[in-house]
Design a protein around this motif. Structure first.
Motif, PDB file in Angstrom:
ATOM      1  N   PRO A 167       0.840  -1.204   0.000  1.00  0.00           N
ATOM      2  CA  PRO A 167       0.000   0.000   0.000  1.00  0.00           C
ATOM      3  C   PRO A 167       0.878   1.257   0.000  1.00  0.00           C
TER       4      PRO A 167
ATOM      5  N   LYS B 220       0.801   3.766   1.851  1.00  0.00           N
ATOM      6  CA  LYS B 220       1.206   4.117   3.221  1.00  0.00           C
ATOM      7  C   LYS B 220       0.541   3.135   4.170  1.00  0.00           C
ATOM      8  N   GLY B 221       0.995   3.126   5.402  1.00  0.00           N
ATOM      9  CA  GLY B 221       0.385   2.287   6.426  1.00  0.00           C
ATOM     10  C   GLY B 221       0.964   0.877   6.476  1.00  0.00           C
TER      11      GLY B 221
ATOM     12  N   PRO C  47       1.400  -2.846   5.809  1.00  0.00           N
ATOM     13  CA  PRO C  47       1.049  -3.795   4.750  1.00  0.00           C
ATOM     14  C   PRO C  47       0.187  -4.965   5.244  1.00  0.00           C
TER      15      PRO C  47
ATOM     16  N   PHE D 184      -3.368  -3.766   5.439  1.00  0.00           N
ATOM     17  CA  PHE D 184      -3.893  -3.644   4.085  1.00  0.00           C
ATOM     18  C   PHE D 184      -4.275  -5.022   3.546  1.00  0.00           C
TER      19      PHE D 184
ATOM     20  N   CYS E 274     -10.135   2.071   4.498  1.00  0.00           N
ATOM     21  CA  CYS E 274      -8.915   1.717   3.772  1.00  0.00           C
ATOM     22  C   CYS E 274      -8.146   2.975   3.353  1.00  0.00           C
TER      23      CYS E 274
ATOM     24  N   GLU F  27      -6.206   4.936   6.102  1.00  0.00           N
ATOM     25  CA  GLU F  27      -5.027   4.241   6.630  1.00  0.00           C
ATOM     26  C   GLU F  27      -3.954   3.993   5.562  1.00  0.00           C
ATOM     27  N   HIS F  28      -4.358   3.819   4.299  1.00  0.00           N
ATOM     28  CA  HIS F  28      -3.401   3.346   3.294  1.00  0.00           C
ATOM     29  C   HIS F  28      -3.212   4.228   2.070  1.00  0.00           C
TER      30      HIS F  28
END
Length: 144
Positions: A74, A76-77, A79, A82, A116, A119-120
């Protein structure tokens, strides 16, 4: 030498072209483009899946694209987080494909875009829509 500026420009163009091509190969972007975006005034595929009106072939293609996201890092955040969200989305979409009684309800829960994205997803400058989009310059005024 007159060739140097040309080579520099050609190299820069190739680098930019490669960056855009690499972005087009991103499984997350492909899934979002296919299943979570639609022309203005039309329903998104994920909305059609959630209300039970999506064509079977489209749901199957969305499932393939969601599966392709699994091994993608992803933007960010965490993995692992995700991957967990993506696995839930895949499982729910598989239930929809199999026409299981609770499949659509499970899909509605799993397709929580905000959970989602918050966070990502890396947000472009100016907010979700970039300049001119919501939260960016030229966007709608804040609610009072």
């Amino acid at each position: 030498m007159k060739l140097r500026p040309f080579l520099a420009a050609a190299t820069a163009f190739a680098a930019v072209s490669f960056a855009f091509a690499a972005d087009d190969d991103n499984p997350i972007k492909q899934a979002m483009q296919f299943a979570h975006k639609a022309p203005k005034g039309e329903k998104k595929l994920n909305e059609k899946i959630a209300d039970g009106t999506a064509a079977d072939d489209d749901v199957k293609k969305a499932l393939e694209l969601y599966k392709a996201m699994l091994d993608t890092k992803p933007p960010k955040g965490d993995p692992a987080a995700f991957k967990e969200k993506t696995n839930k989305l895949i499982a729910a979409t598989e239930e929809v494909v199999a026409k299981k009684p609770d499949g659509i309800e499970h899909y509605k829960v799993a397709v929580d875009c905000k959970a989602c994205h918050s966070e990502h997803r890396k947000m472009p400058p100016g907010g979700p829509g970039g300049p001119g989009g919501p939260g960016g310059p030229g966007g709608p005024p804040p609610a009072r």
